[in-house]
Design a protein around this motif. Structure first.
Motif, PDB file in Angstrom:
ATOM      1  N   PHE A 274      91.020   4.511  62.642  1.00  0.00           N
ATOM      2  CA  PHE A 274      91.301   5.711  61.851  1.00  0.00           C
ATOM      3  C   PHE A 274      90.831   6.947  62.603  1.00  0.00           C
ATOM      4  CE2 PHE A 274      87.216   4.046  60.268  1.00  0.00           C
ATOM      5  CZ  PHE A 274      86.387   5.152  60.376  1.00  0.00           C
ATOM      6  N   ASP A 275      91.196   8.127  62.079  1.00  0.00           N
ATOM      7  CA  ASP A 275      90.808   9.406  62.668  1.00  0.00           C
ATOM      8  C   ASP A 275      90.090  10.264  61.629  1.00  0.00           C
ATOM      9  OD1 ASP A 275      92.131   8.603  64.933  1.00  0.00           O
ATOM     10  OD2 ASP A 275      93.934   9.794  64.564  1.00  0.00           O
ATOM     11  N   LEU A 276      89.252  11.154  62.114  1.00  0.00           N
ATOM     12  CA  LEU A 276      88.625  12.175  61.269  1.00  0.00           C
ATOM     13  C   LEU A 276      89.399  13.462  61.496  1.00  0.00           C
ATOM     14  CD1 LEU A 276      84.901  11.336  62.124  1.00  0.00           C
ATOM     15  CD2 LEU A 276      86.272  10.441  60.230  1.00  0.00           C
ATOM     16  N   GLU A 312      88.608   1.142  53.088  1.00  0.00           N
ATOM     17  CA  GLU A 312      89.350  -0.065  53.469  1.00  0.00           C
ATOM     18  C   GLU A 312      90.421   0.337  54.485  1.00  0.00           C
ATOM     19  OE1 GLU A 312      90.778  -2.202  50.100  1.00  0.00           O
ATOM     20  OE2 GLU A 312      88.802  -2.369  49.159  1.00  0.00           O
ATOM     21  N   TYR A 313      89.975   0.629  55.697  1.00  0.00           N
ATOM     22  CA  TYR A 313      90.902   1.127  56.729  1.00  0.00           C
ATOM     23  C   TYR A 313      91.916   0.055  57.139  1.00  0.00           C
ATOM     24  CZ  TYR A 313      87.362  -1.223  59.586  1.00  0.00           C
ATOM     25  OH  TYR A 313      86.488  -2.144  60.094  1.00  0.00           O
ATOM     26  N   LYS A 314      91.552  -1.203  56.947  1.00  0.00           N
ATOM     27  CA  LYS A 314      92.502  -2.271  57.295  1.00  0.00           C
ATOM     28  C   LYS A 314      93.712  -2.266  56.364  1.00  0.00           C
ATOM     29  CE  LYS A 314      89.034  -5.302  59.360  1.00  0.00           C
ATOM     30  NZ  LYS A 314      88.335  -6.617  59.306  1.00  0.00           N
ATOM     31  N   LYS A 315      93.528  -1.651  55.184  1.00  0.00           N
ATOM     32  CA  LYS A 315      94.644  -1.523  54.242  1.00  0.00           C
ATOM     33  C   LYS A 315      95.297  -0.144  54.335  1.00  0.00           C
ATOM     34  CE  LYS A 315      92.692  -4.772  50.870  1.00  0.00           C
ATOM     35  NZ  LYS A 315      92.251  -4.957  49.452  1.00  0.00           N
ATOM     36  N   GLY A 316      94.918   0.615  55.351  1.00  0.00           N
ATOM     37  CA  GLY A 316      95.546   1.917  55.562  1.00  0.00           C
ATOM     38  C   GLY A 316      94.849   3.084  54.891  1.00  0.00           C
ATOM     39  N   GLU A 317      93.676   2.854  54.311  1.00  0.00           N
ATOM     40  CA  GLU A 317      92.968   3.945  53.648  1.00  0.00           C
ATOM     41  C   GLU A 317      92.332   4.863  54.681  1.00  0.00           C
ATOM     42  OE1 GLU A 317      89.554   4.632  50.165  1.00  0.00           O
ATOM     43  OE2 GLU A 317      89.874   2.640  51.044  1.00  0.00           O
TER      44      GLU A 317
END
Length: 444
Positions: A274-276, A312-317
């Motif tokens: 993910f990115d900030l 839950e970054y694995k789910k795209g959050e």
């Protein structure tokens, strides 16, 4: 004739007598003058503060006072209420500092070709012990403790390479001496701007000011090389949990990778997760709270941001922006640190350190002119009580006064809610203790 007459004149008895008498008179006058001077000196010695010795003492005291006044003037910027102490054993500019995971030691490195290991169990003690580790023919630009606090790694400026040092301990528990154990192969052609060792002890990271980021195993073998795609990279750090590597630079976002291992501990891959985002210009620096659930960024656009990264970054959050604030940008580069409980952000710009509450986003306080040059690094201790900075030849330790104010605000907000008697008593004690501490700071 003239010469003979003149010779006869000089040998005349009357003339010789006159010369003799005149000489005796002059000699007597000289003796009398010397006697008077001696008498005057004896008189002066009988009067306190008026003798030659006393005058010399007065002169020495005067010089000492001038020296003290000069020193006091030089340190005047640091004699302010929030300063706890200054660590002064370096003889060259200090580059970076790092706490060991057990909180017992602080490491600092600088241009004096040395790493200093400090006893940091109690920073309030008057004298802080330190062990000096000399680095041969080069100076370190980064220093990081191993997770077990039994070794540290450095990055050497000229060789542009990582070295590992193992530490032996004495019987009394203090550090004995450090021995170089390993030198990594050179991997970067340009200056390294970030280096770290994962808190889980699985890997080491280094990154140049270009776009090459390398993940190593603990024996100096490359596990992976990642392109940051930032054109220019200004920051690269490992999160406290050891799972993530974050890099920032020319782009208006900070990029986050996860370093993945199998259940058996074998390396798998470095994956962008993910990115900030949200800044409008390059991101100078990134910081974390104690458990990596929050990350903070500071940007060239004059703002700082706090993100909730427990997602839950694995789910795209995506990370959630919790709050953003403005800061005074007076230098071409800024550094940021986040308190362990994520309630305080500090931003170092030039030689100034500004404190912000993440509860409100408001600026609380600024300490100016901490060093004659810029602040080179900034971090909180594990409890969030202190903020440490490096620069010039010193490490300075400041009270996190803003943290006490935030603790009061947080506790009072919770007291407004329905609480058990035990919780209420605990919150009231937090308020009382913090208010008592703030009074001691105000008295200074």
């Amino acid at each position: 004739m003239e010469k003979s007459s003149f010779a006869d004149f000089l040998t005349c008895p009357s003339v010789l007598s006159a010369v003799f008498v005149g000489g005796c008179v002059l000699l007597l006058a000289y003796i009398l003058k010397s006697f008077r001077n001696a008498s005057t000196e004896e008189k002066d010695q009988s009067e306190p503060g008026s003798s030659t010795v006393e005058r010399k003492k007065d002169s020495a005291v005067s010089k000492q006072k001038k020296k003290q006044n000069w020193t006091r003037s030089a340190d005047q910027a640091y004699a302010q209420p929030w300063l706890l102490k200054t660590l002064k054993n370096h003889t060259g500019q200090v580059h970076t500092i790092d706490f060991s995971s057990n909180g017992k030691y602080l490491a600092s490195c600088g241009e004096d070709r040395a790493v200093l290991l400090w006893d940091s169990k109690d920073l309030t003690q008057k004298d802080i012990k330190s062990l000096r580790v000399n680095i041969e023919f080069d100076h370190p630009t980064f220093v990081k403790w191993s997770p077990d606090s039994k070794a540290f790694i450095i990055h050497k400026f000229n060789e542009n390479a990582i070295e590992v040092y193992k530490i032996e301990k004495k019987k009394d528990g203090w550090l004995g001496h450090a021995t170089k154990a390993l030198t990594f192969p050179k991997a970067h052609e340009t200056d390294v701007i970030g280096m770290g060792i994962a808190g889980n002890g699985k890997y080491i990271m280094s990154c140049s000011n270009k776009t090459d980021l390398v993940v190593w195993d603990l024996k100096g073998q490359k596990l992976a090389q990642v392109d940051t795609y930032l054109m220019t990279t200004t920051c690269a750090k490992i999160s406290p949990c050891g799972r993530f590597i974050v890099a920032s630079g020319f782009a208006p976002d900070a990029r986050v990778w996860e370093v993945l291992f199998s259940k058996s501990g074998e390396f798998q891959e470095v994956k962008r997760v993910f990115d900030l985002t949200g800044h409008s210009s390059g991101v100078y620096d990134v910081a974390f709270d104690a458990d990596s659930s929050h990350m903070a960024t500071v940007s060239k656009d004059g703002t700082w941001k706090l993100f909730d990264t427990k997602i839950e970054y694995k789910k795209g959050e995506d990370p959630h922006l919790k709050i953003t604030g403005k800061y005074h940008q007076a230098a071409p580069h800024s550094l940021i640190a986040l308190s362990p409980n994520a309630e305080v952000v500090v931003i170092a710009t030039g030689s100034s350190l500004a404190f912000y509450s993440t509860l409100t986003g408001h600026h609380d306080y600024t300490i100016d002119n901490i060093y004659s040059g810029r602040i080179t690094s900034v971090l909180f201790d594990a409890m969030g009580k202190y903020v440490l900075t490096s620069g010039d030849k010193y490490v300075r330790v400041f009270h996190n006064v803003t943290g006490y104010r935030c603790s009061i605000a947080t506790a009072k907000d919770k007291l407004k809610q329905q609480q058990t008697s035990a919780t209420k008593e605990r919150l009231e004690k937090i308020v009382a203790d913090c208010e008592a501490f703030l009074k001691t700071i105000e008295k200074k």
